[in-house]
Design an enzyme around this catalytic site. Sequence first.
Site, short mmCIF file in Angstrom:
data_model
loop_
_atom_site.label_atom_id
_atom_site.label_comp_id
_atom_site.label_asym_id
_atom_site.label_seq_id
_atom_site.Cartn_x
_atom_site.Cartn_y
_atom_site.Cartn_z
N GLY A 244 0.76 -1.25 0.00
CA GLY A 244 0.00 0.00 0.00
C GLY A 244 0.79 1.29 0.00
CD GLU A 280 0.04 -9.27 1.20
OE1 GLU A 280 -0.80 -8.44 0.79
OE2 GLU A 280 -0.29 -10.32 1.76
N PRO A 281 4.57 -5.41 -0.73
CG PRO A 281 6.86 -4.96 -0.92
CD PRO A 281 5.88 -5.91 -0.26
N GLY A 282 3.90 -3.51 -3.67
CA GLY A 282 3.80 -3.61 -5.12
C GLY A 282 4.33 -2.34 -5.75
NE ARG A 283 0.35 2.58 -6.01
CZ ARG A 283 -0.76 2.61 -6.76
NH1 ARG A 283 -0.74 3.24 -7.92
NH2 ARG A 283 -1.88 2.06 -6.34
NE ARG A 319 -2.30 3.64 -11.26
CZ ARG A 319 -2.19 4.81 -10.71
NH1 ARG A 319 -1.58 5.79 -11.36
NH2 ARG A 319 -2.67 5.04 -9.52
CB CYS A 348 -14.05 5.84 -30.42
SG CYS A 348 -13.04 5.84 -31.90
CD GLU A 349 -14.53 4.74 -23.50
OE1 GLU A 349 -14.87 5.10 -22.37
OE2 GLU A 349 -14.68 3.59 -23.93
CE1 TYR A 377 -1.61 -3.04 -8.76
CE2 TYR A 377 -0.45 -1.11 -7.95
CZ TYR A 377 -0.95 -2.38 -7.74
OH TYR A 377 -0.79 -2.98 -6.52
N1 LLP Z 1 -1.66 -6.79 -0.98
C1 LLP Z 1 -2.96 -6.85 -1.31
C2 LLP Z 1 -3.83 -7.81 -0.62
C3 LLP Z 1 -3.48 -5.99 -2.30
O1 LLP Z 1 -4.77 -6.04 -2.61
C4 LLP Z 1 -2.60 -5.07 -2.95
C5 LLP Z 1 -3.10 -4.19 -4.00
C6 LLP Z 1 -1.24 -5.07 -2.58
C7 LLP Z 1 -0.81 -5.94 -1.58
C8 LLP Z 1 -0.23 -4.18 -3.21
O2 LLP Z 1 -0.51 -2.84 -2.99
P1 LLP Z 1 0.56 -1.72 -3.41
O3 LLP Z 1 1.77 -1.90 -2.52
O4 LLP Z 1 0.88 -1.90 -4.83
O5 LLP Z 1 -0.17 -0.46 -3.15
N2 LLP Z 1 -4.89 -0.71 -9.92
C9 LLP Z 1 -4.75 0.24 -8.83
C10 LLP Z 1 -4.14 -0.38 -7.60
C11 LLP Z 1 -4.89 -1.58 -7.07
C12 LLP Z 1 -4.25 -2.20 -5.86
C13 LLP Z 1 -4.91 -3.48 -5.49
N3 LLP Z 1 -4.31 -4.18 -4.38
C14 LLP Z 1 -3.94 1.44 -9.32
O6 LLP Z 1 -3.55 1.47 -10.48
O7 LLP Z 1 -3.73 2.38 -8.56
#
Ligand code: LLP
Length: 423
Positions: A244, A280-283, A319, A348-349, A377
Site C-alpha cells: 500500500g 506485500e509491497p507492489g507499487r 489509470r 473513441c471515448e 498497474y
Molecule cells: N496486498 C494486497 C492484498 C493488495 O490487494 C494489494 C493491492 C497489494 C498488496 C499491493 O498494494 P501496493 O503496494 O501496490 O499499493 N490498480 C490500482 C491499484 C490496485 C491495488 C490493489 N491491491 C492502481 O492502479 O492504482
Amino acid sequence: MDHFNLKDGVLHAEDVSLPAIAEAVGTPVYVYSTATIERHVEVFKAALADVESGPAGPLIAFAVKANPNRAVLATMANMGLGADVVSGGELLRARAAGMPADRIVFSGVGKTAEEMRLGLTEGIFQFNLESEPEAEMLAEVATAMGVRAPVAFRINPNVIAGTHAKISTGGSEDKFGVAYDRALAAYARATELPGLDIRGVAVHIGSQLTDLAPSRAAFEKIGTLIAELRAAGYSIATADLGGGLGVPYDPAKPVPPLPAAYGAMVSEVTKGWNVRLVFEPGRVIVGNAGVLLSRVIRVKQGVTDPFVIVDAAMNDLMRPSLYDAWHDIVQVSPTGTAMTANVVGPICESGDTFARKRVMDSVEPGDLVVFKTAGAYGATMANTYNSRALTPEVLVNGDQWAVVRARQPVEALIAADTLPPWI
Ligand code: LLP
C-alpha cells in the site's frame, strides 16, 4: 528515485536511449529499469532492517498484480523476494519466474477450489483467508488431498485509508477480509475444521497510501487482536501487514512517506509481537521503475487548448481514465519550451484522456513522450479495447536491453475469435 535521465538532451533508461528502443520495437511500449527495481528492493529491505521478525527475518512478498512480467519477477526472485498472488495465474507466473513456493502468500476474496488445490500442490507459505466460507472450502480441498493448509485470516480493521475509493480496502463496507469484530469467531470456526493450520493474521487497507496514520491505526488493532487470539489459545506465528505504500506521481503534491519512515513506524508498532512479519509491497517497488513510451501522432487545435493525440491510449495505461490518476508526461528530447495541452489517445471515448490543461514540454507530431511512474498497474491492466494489440514491454539493464513481452500481432487477436458452425 529512478534511472530515467537526460543524456545529451535525450531521455535514457539507464544507458539506453529511448529513441533507440522506439525505433526497434515501435510505440507504445513499456520500458522498465532493472537498476530502479533493484534499488527499490534494497531500500525496502533496508527500511525493515530493524523490525523484529524472528530468525528468518521478514518475508517480502511482491504483489504480483502490480507488475507480473516474468523478467521483472525474476529480477526480484534473484534478490530473495517472494510473491503475494491473487489468482492461480499469478501463482504460476511467480513460480515460472523462480519464486520459491515457500515465499508465496495467496490473497483474494474469491479463490476457487482449483486455485486452492494449486496452492496446496505447490506448497505455498500461507493462504490469507478472507471469510469463513472460504475457510470451509479450503478445509474440504485440503482434507480431500490429505494435506494441511497453512492459513491466516485477513482482518478488515474498519480503517479508512484515505486513498482513492476504488483502491481503498479496509472500510467495514468493503468486500475484503473478516470484520474485526468477527475475528475471534472466524478463528474458532477454523479450529473446528479439519485440514487447516492456523498460522497468523493479515491486513491490507488500500493502495497509494500517502499518510502513515491509517496504516499505524490498522496495525495497532492487529497487535491488540494478536494478544486476544493468543489469550484465547490460538498460536499466532505470522503477521502479514500487506502493501500500500504510495509513490510520488504529481510533483505538485507532497511526497508520500518514504520506506524508511514506514519501516520505523512498523518497527515501533510491532515491537514485542513475536511473529514473522510479511509485507506485500507492489507499487513502491516497481512504480517509478517503468515508463510508457509513446509517439505523438498529431496535434489538433482545440477551442481553448490543443489536443496532443498520442499513440498510447486508455487500453495501454488505464489509470488516468479509471482513477483520474496523474502521470507526468515528458518529452524524450525536450526543447526547453512549454505548452498547455490536453493529452489524449486514439480511442473513441472521451475517457481516453491522459491529462487536461497540462503544462508540459512542447511537442510536435512525431515526437516521443513518456508517461512516468507507469511501472506499477500499467502493462498489467492493459487490454485490447478498440482491437489494439497488447502493449509490449522492454527491460533495460545498464547498456543492455531486451524485449520481455513482444508486441502481440493484431492477427493473433483476430485468430483467437472462432466462428460457430452456423456462420
Ligand atoms: N496486498 C494486497 C492484498 C493488495 O490487494 C494489494 C493491492 C497489494 C498488496 C499491493 O498494494 P501496493 O503496494 O501496490 O499499493 N490498480 C490500482 C491499484 C490496485 C491495488 C490493489 N491491491 C492502481 O492502479 O492504482
